[in-house]
Design a protein around this motif. Sequence first.
Motif, PDB file in Angstrom:
ATOM      1  N   THR A   1     -28.629 -25.072 -13.523  1.00  0.00           N
ATOM      2  CA  THR A   1     -29.801 -25.272 -12.667  1.00  0.00           C
ATOM      3  C   THR A   1     -30.785 -24.148 -12.946  1.00  0.00           C
ATOM      4  O   THR A   1     -30.442 -22.960 -12.830  1.00  0.00           O
ATOM      5  CB  THR A   1     -29.422 -25.269 -11.184  1.00  0.00           C
TER       6      THR A   1
ATOM      7  N   ASN B   1     -31.524 -33.574 -18.971  1.00  0.00           N
ATOM      8  CA  ASN B   1     -32.178 -33.077 -17.774  1.00  0.00           C
ATOM      9  C   ASN B   1     -32.119 -34.180 -16.730  1.00  0.00           C
ATOM     10  O   ASN B   1     -32.700 -35.251 -16.908  1.00  0.00           O
ATOM     11  CB  ASN B   1     -33.633 -32.700 -18.083  1.00  0.00           C
TER      12      ASN B   1
ATOM     13  N   GLU C   1     -34.715 -27.550 -11.859  1.00  0.00           N
ATOM     14  CA  GLU C   1     -34.268 -28.705 -12.632  1.00  0.00           C
ATOM     15  C   GLU C   1     -32.802 -28.527 -13.023  1.00  0.00           C
ATOM     16  O   GLU C   1     -32.344 -27.416 -13.310  1.00  0.00           O
ATOM     17  CB  GLU C   1     -35.133 -28.905 -13.879  1.00  0.00           C
ATOM     18  N   ARG C   2     -32.077 -29.653 -13.042  1.00  0.00           N
ATOM     19  CA  ARG C   2     -30.646 -29.642 -13.332  1.00  0.00           C
ATOM     20  C   ARG C   2     -30.379 -30.209 -14.728  1.00  0.00           C
ATOM     21  O   ARG C   2     -30.851 -31.301 -15.064  1.00  0.00           O
ATOM     22  CB  ARG C   2     -29.891 -30.451 -12.285  1.00  0.00           C
ATOM     23  N   TYR C   3     -29.602 -29.448 -15.500  1.00  0.00           N
ATOM     24  CA  TYR C   3     -29.213 -29.849 -16.848  1.00  0.00           C
ATOM     25  C   TYR C   3     -27.698 -30.013 -16.882  1.00  0.00           C
ATOM     26  O   TYR C   3     -26.961 -29.240 -16.250  1.00  0.00           O
ATOM     27  CB  TYR C   3     -29.627 -28.793 -17.871  1.00  0.00           C
TER      28      TYR C   3
ATOM     29  N   ASP D   1     -33.349 -34.215 -13.669  1.00  0.00           N
ATOM     30  CA  ASP D   1     -34.527 -34.328 -12.817  1.00  0.00           C
ATOM     31  C   ASP D   1     -35.802 -34.680 -13.575  1.00  0.00           C
ATOM     32  O   ASP D   1     -36.715 -35.267 -13.003  1.00  0.00           O
ATOM     33  CB  ASP D   1     -34.736 -33.016 -12.044  1.00  0.00           C
ATOM     34  N   ASN D   2     -35.858 -34.315 -14.841  1.00  0.00           N
ATOM     35  CA  ASN D   2     -37.046 -34.583 -15.649  1.00  0.00           C
ATOM     36  C   ASN D   2     -36.575 -34.965 -17.051  1.00  0.00           C
ATOM     37  O   ASN D   2     -36.515 -34.121 -17.947  1.00  0.00           O
ATOM     38  CB  ASN D   2     -37.951 -33.353 -15.700  1.00  0.00           C
TER      39      ASN D   2
END
Length: 270
Positions: free
Chosen positions: A105, A245, A109-111, A247-248
Motif C-alpha cells: 500500500t 494495482n 493505492e494497493r498493489y 485501485d488504479n
Amino acid sequence: MPILILAVSCTDVVSVDVPEGPIRLTIEASLDWEKGTSGNVQTVLLSNSTAFFDNENPAPVTGAVVQVINNDSGAVFNFADQNNGSYSTNSFVPVLGNSYTLNVTYQGERYTGTETLNPVSDITDIFQSLEDGEDDEALEINVSFQDPVDEENYYFLRFQSRNDQLPELFDIKDEFIDGNLATFYWEKTGDDDTDEFIPGETVDVKLLGVSEDYYYYLQLLIEQYESAGDPFSATPVPLVGNCINLDNPENVPYGYFRVTQMVQDSYTFE
C-alpha cells in the motif's frame, strides 16, 4: 580569369522533445530461500521509476506498508520500513509448494501479486573446460544439475564474475532435459566489454527454481538486456511483471514478485 566557388554547408540543430511516461512504483520483491538455511530474513525493495534518459538512480520509496501472506496457511509476514527504500522481515517461513501473495500500500493505492514457491535441484558439479565454447582456447565455466523426471521445471541460472560489474543470466526450461543431468556453460569471448576468464578469477553461481510466468518474464528481460546498444534490435518496452494495482489498474507497477528456492556456489579458475 580563375573562378572561385565557395560552398558553405550549414547544420541545423534540431531539438526533439522526448515524451516521458508517468513515474511508476517499481517493486523488487525477490524472496529467495537458500537451501540449508531458514530463509527467515527477506527484503523487498521499492522505488520510483525515472525517465529513460535520466542518469539518476531510482528514488527510494518510504512510507509504504508491505506484507506477504501465505495463502495456504494464512500466515502474515509484515516487512518493516527501513527508511531507505528497503522493507525487511526476519520471520518469513518458506514452504515448498505454497502460494504467497505480496501486498503493498503506497500513496493510497494497493498493489498485489501472487507466486508459488518452487523447489530447485542441487548443483552437482562446477568445473572449467575449453571445448564447448566458440573459442577452443578460452576458458569457460560449466554448471551441472539433475533435473527431476516427469516434472515441468523452470530455472534461473546466474553467473557473476567478481572481475565484472554485470552478471550473465540464463532462463532454462526442462523441455529437452527432463529427467537428465544437464550442464550449462558460460564463456566470456572478450568482445562484449569483458575480458576472457583467467586463472585465479572467481565466479559466483546461483541456480533458482522459478515459476513458468517468471521464466517468460525473465526471457524478455534477458533479451532486452543483451540487445542493449544494438541499433538493429527491437525498441525496448517496459516489462510488466505479475503485480497489479487494485485501485488504479492503469497505474501498473514495474518489477516482479518472485518466491524461489535457491542453491549457490562459487568456482575459481585454475
